[in-house]
Design a protein around this motif. Structure first.
Motif, PDB file in Angstrom:
ATOM      1  N   THR A  82       0.827  -1.219   0.000  1.00  0.00           N
ATOM      2  CA  THR A  82       0.000   0.000   0.000  1.00  0.00           C
ATOM      3  C   THR A  82       0.860   1.268   0.000  1.00  0.00           C
ATOM      4  N   ILE A  84       3.195   2.764   1.677  1.00  0.00           N
ATOM      5  CA  ILE A  84       3.408   3.683   2.806  1.00  0.00           C
ATOM      6  C   ILE A  84       4.896   3.667   3.180  1.00  0.00           C
ATOM      7  N   ARG A  86       7.734   5.152   6.002  1.00  0.00           N
ATOM      8  CA  ARG A  86       7.855   5.743   7.340  1.00  0.00           C
ATOM      9  C   ARG A  86       9.101   5.199   8.024  1.00  0.00           C
ATOM     10  N   TYR A  89       9.892   3.517  13.862  1.00  0.00           N
ATOM     11  CA  TYR A  89       9.930   2.157  14.402  1.00  0.00           C
ATOM     12  C   TYR A  89      10.164   2.181  15.913  1.00  0.00           C
ATOM     13  N   HIS A 123       2.108  10.901   8.792  1.00  0.00           N
ATOM     14  CA  HIS A 123       1.633   9.549   9.092  1.00  0.00           C
ATOM     15  C   HIS A 123       1.153   9.534  10.538  1.00  0.00           C
ATOM     16  N   LEU A 264      -1.499 -10.870   2.758  1.00  0.00           N
ATOM     17  CA  LEU A 264      -1.948  -9.574   3.294  1.00  0.00           C
ATOM     18  C   LEU A 264      -2.824  -8.948   2.220  1.00  0.00           C
ATOM     19  N   TYR A 288      -5.320   0.536   7.735  1.00  0.00           N
ATOM     20  CA  TYR A 288      -4.587   1.758   7.413  1.00  0.00           C
ATOM     21  C   TYR A 288      -5.152   2.287   6.107  1.00  0.00           C
ATOM     22  N   THR A 371       5.562  -7.127   6.779  1.00  0.00           N
ATOM     23  CA  THR A 371       4.731  -6.109   6.134  1.00  0.00           C
ATOM     24  C   THR A 371       5.502  -4.809   5.895  1.00  0.00           C
ATOM     25  N   TYR A 372       6.856  -4.881   5.985  1.00  0.00           N
ATOM     26  CA  TYR A 372       7.632  -3.637   5.913  1.00  0.00           C
ATOM     27  C   TYR A 372       8.511  -3.518   4.671  1.00  0.00           C
ATOM     28  N   LYS A 375       9.168  -0.234   2.227  1.00  0.00           N
ATOM     29  CA  LYS A 375       9.800   0.920   2.886  1.00  0.00           C
ATOM     30  C   LYS A 375      11.312   0.808   2.887  1.00  0.00           C
ATOM     31  N   ALA A 418       2.165  -1.686  11.598  1.00  0.00           N
ATOM     32  CA  ALA A 418       1.085  -0.756  11.326  1.00  0.00           C
ATOM     33  C   ALA A 418      -0.215  -1.256  11.926  1.00  0.00           C
TER      34      ALA A 418
END
Ligand code: PYC
Length: 421
Positions: A82, A84, A86, A89, A123, A264, A288, A371-372, A375, A418
């Motif tokens: 998605t 995002i 950021r 952490y 965010h 996911l 999110y 899920t990271y 990024k 998230a």
């Protein structure tokens, strides 16, 4: 050597000239015959594989590199996330690592001569109970100590940033506060993949789509090369940059990973006028949401609770998503979902990646992204390229080694996910 392009340079003037002369742009990357030997073989043409190839070529002059993908470039997690970005952490190791990625993303469009549409719109991670608020405060302090802009804000400030959020105390999940991270935002993920691919190709890297790795050859504890659906390749370095299938690819080299793979799911609505500038995340509600420049709302959830390699959407996901989103923003009840999809997440026990060397010399890992993954694309590529070029593990990834699981040095990042998992 920084971002040297041998293909056409993209510019407003170039666009005008090609429009007037009706000349086509050259392909962004080329097709090649598969050679029988390379200095480096990278498995996976997602953002991690492509970034590793690009930094190998641009920072270290290593260009005899093949990036192999069993399907099409950016068709796995790199095209399904998605988008995002950021760096707020929980652990100092995680914050430092993702902050470097945000910084690389900030200059990526200029470096690659490709508009990756990085929009640092801020965010917000909402806290609906005291436990979450405590974690947000903890994250804010760790972030600040590493120079990352994050702070805990209250409902009035949240309402100012996102007027459509229901911050009243009467709601089923009252919003007590939020972790606000101004440098976070969204990016155009396909553009990142294409930009890295185009720049790597221009520097001499070969990208081979529809080329599945079916075996990894190792002899006397050292990697020798790979078997593919287009024949064998010998190479002294093979890098596993896959997501979704990383434990299966590692098993080809006899390396066992502590990873379980979960789908996911995500979804997008019809476009509407811009009303949501900030990215909004609620771990408690497993949701999110961000609004794209085209006006669609992009939603994601937590990983499905069972391991699977399925990339099909489910009705349970859309039903739960709708319920949770409407608890946050009741006024969007009439919006229609256009599409839903799924990607695969390789979950590790501590929610941190696995990067670096393995017991098989020359076989390297850049996996376990949970899920990271998106990024981390730039910093992971930069660090893996340095490891390959120098033979030394860069400090910025040393905490993420495979040996930590046997030695009890976990880097617990679950509190920075998230959404709850
Ligand atoms: O960690 O920000 C995140 C995230 C967004 C979507 C999946 N994970």
């Amino acid at each position: 050597m920084r971002g040297r392009q041998v293909g056409a340079r993209y510019s407003a003037f170039g666009l005008l000239r090609r429009g007037l002369t009706r000349r086509d742009w050259p392909p962004a990357w080329r097709h090649h015959e598969l050679a029988r030997t390379y200095d480096v073989v990278i498995v996976g043409a997602g953002v991690h594989g492509l970034a590793t190839a690009y930094y190998l070529a641009s920072r270290h002059g290593i260009t005899n590199v093949a990036v192999l993908d069993k399907a099409y470039l950016g068709g796995g997690g790199s095209g399904r996330n998605t988008a995002i970005i950021r760096s707020n952490y929980l652990t100092p190791d995680g914050v430092r690592f993702y902050d470097r990625s945000v910084r690389l993303y900030e200059s990526l469009a200029a470096e690659l001569n490709f508009n990756v549409m990085f929009s640092q719109r801020g965010h917000l991670t909402l806290a609906h109970n005291d436990g979450s608020l405590r974690t947000m405060r903890w994250r804010a302090e760790v972030n600040k100590l590493s120079g990352v802009d994050s702070e805990v804000i209250g409902p009035a400030d949240i309402k100012r940033l996102v007027p459509y959020l229901d911050v009243s105390p009467e709601t089923r999940y009252p919003i007590l506060g939020a972790l606000y991270h101004p440098p976070g935002g969204t990016i155009r993920h396909d553009a990142v993949n294409w930009g890295y691919a185009r720049a790597a190709d221009a520097l001499g890297v070969q990208i081979h789509q529809n080329t599945e790795v079916t075996g990894i050859d190792a002899r006397d504890g050292r990697v020798q090369g790979v078997q593919t659906t287009r024949g064998a390749i010998s190479a002294p370095i093979v890098v596993n940059c896959t997501a979704g299938w990383s434990s299966l690819v590692a098993a080809l080299a006899g390396v066992r990973l502590p990873i379980s793979t979960h789908p996911l799911q995500a979804a997008v609505t019809e476009p509407v006028k811009m009303f949501l500038r900030t990215v909004v995340v609620s771990g408690t509600l497993h949701v999110y949401v961000s609004q794209t420049d085209r006006g669609e709302l992009v939603f994601g959830a937590s990983t499905d609770p069972y391991p699977s390699y399925s990339m099909r959407g489910t009705l349970e996901f859309t039903e739960e998503l709708a319920g949770h989103v409407l608890a946050l923003m009741p006024s969007i009840a009439k919006l229609r979902l256009l599409r839903q999809w799924a990607g695969l997440c390789d979950m590790t026990p501590d929610f941190s990646p696995i990067m670096g060397i393995t017991p098989v010399e020359g076989f390297l890992l850049d996996v376990g992204w949970g899920t990271y993954g998106f990024k981390a694309g730039p910093v992971a590529g930069e660090a893996m390229a340095e490891l390959i070029a120098t033979g030394k593990t860069p400090e910025i990834i040393s905490a993420f080694d495979l040996a930590r699981f046997a030695e009890g040095r976990l880097v617990g990042e679950k509190g920075a996910a998230a959404v709850g998992h």
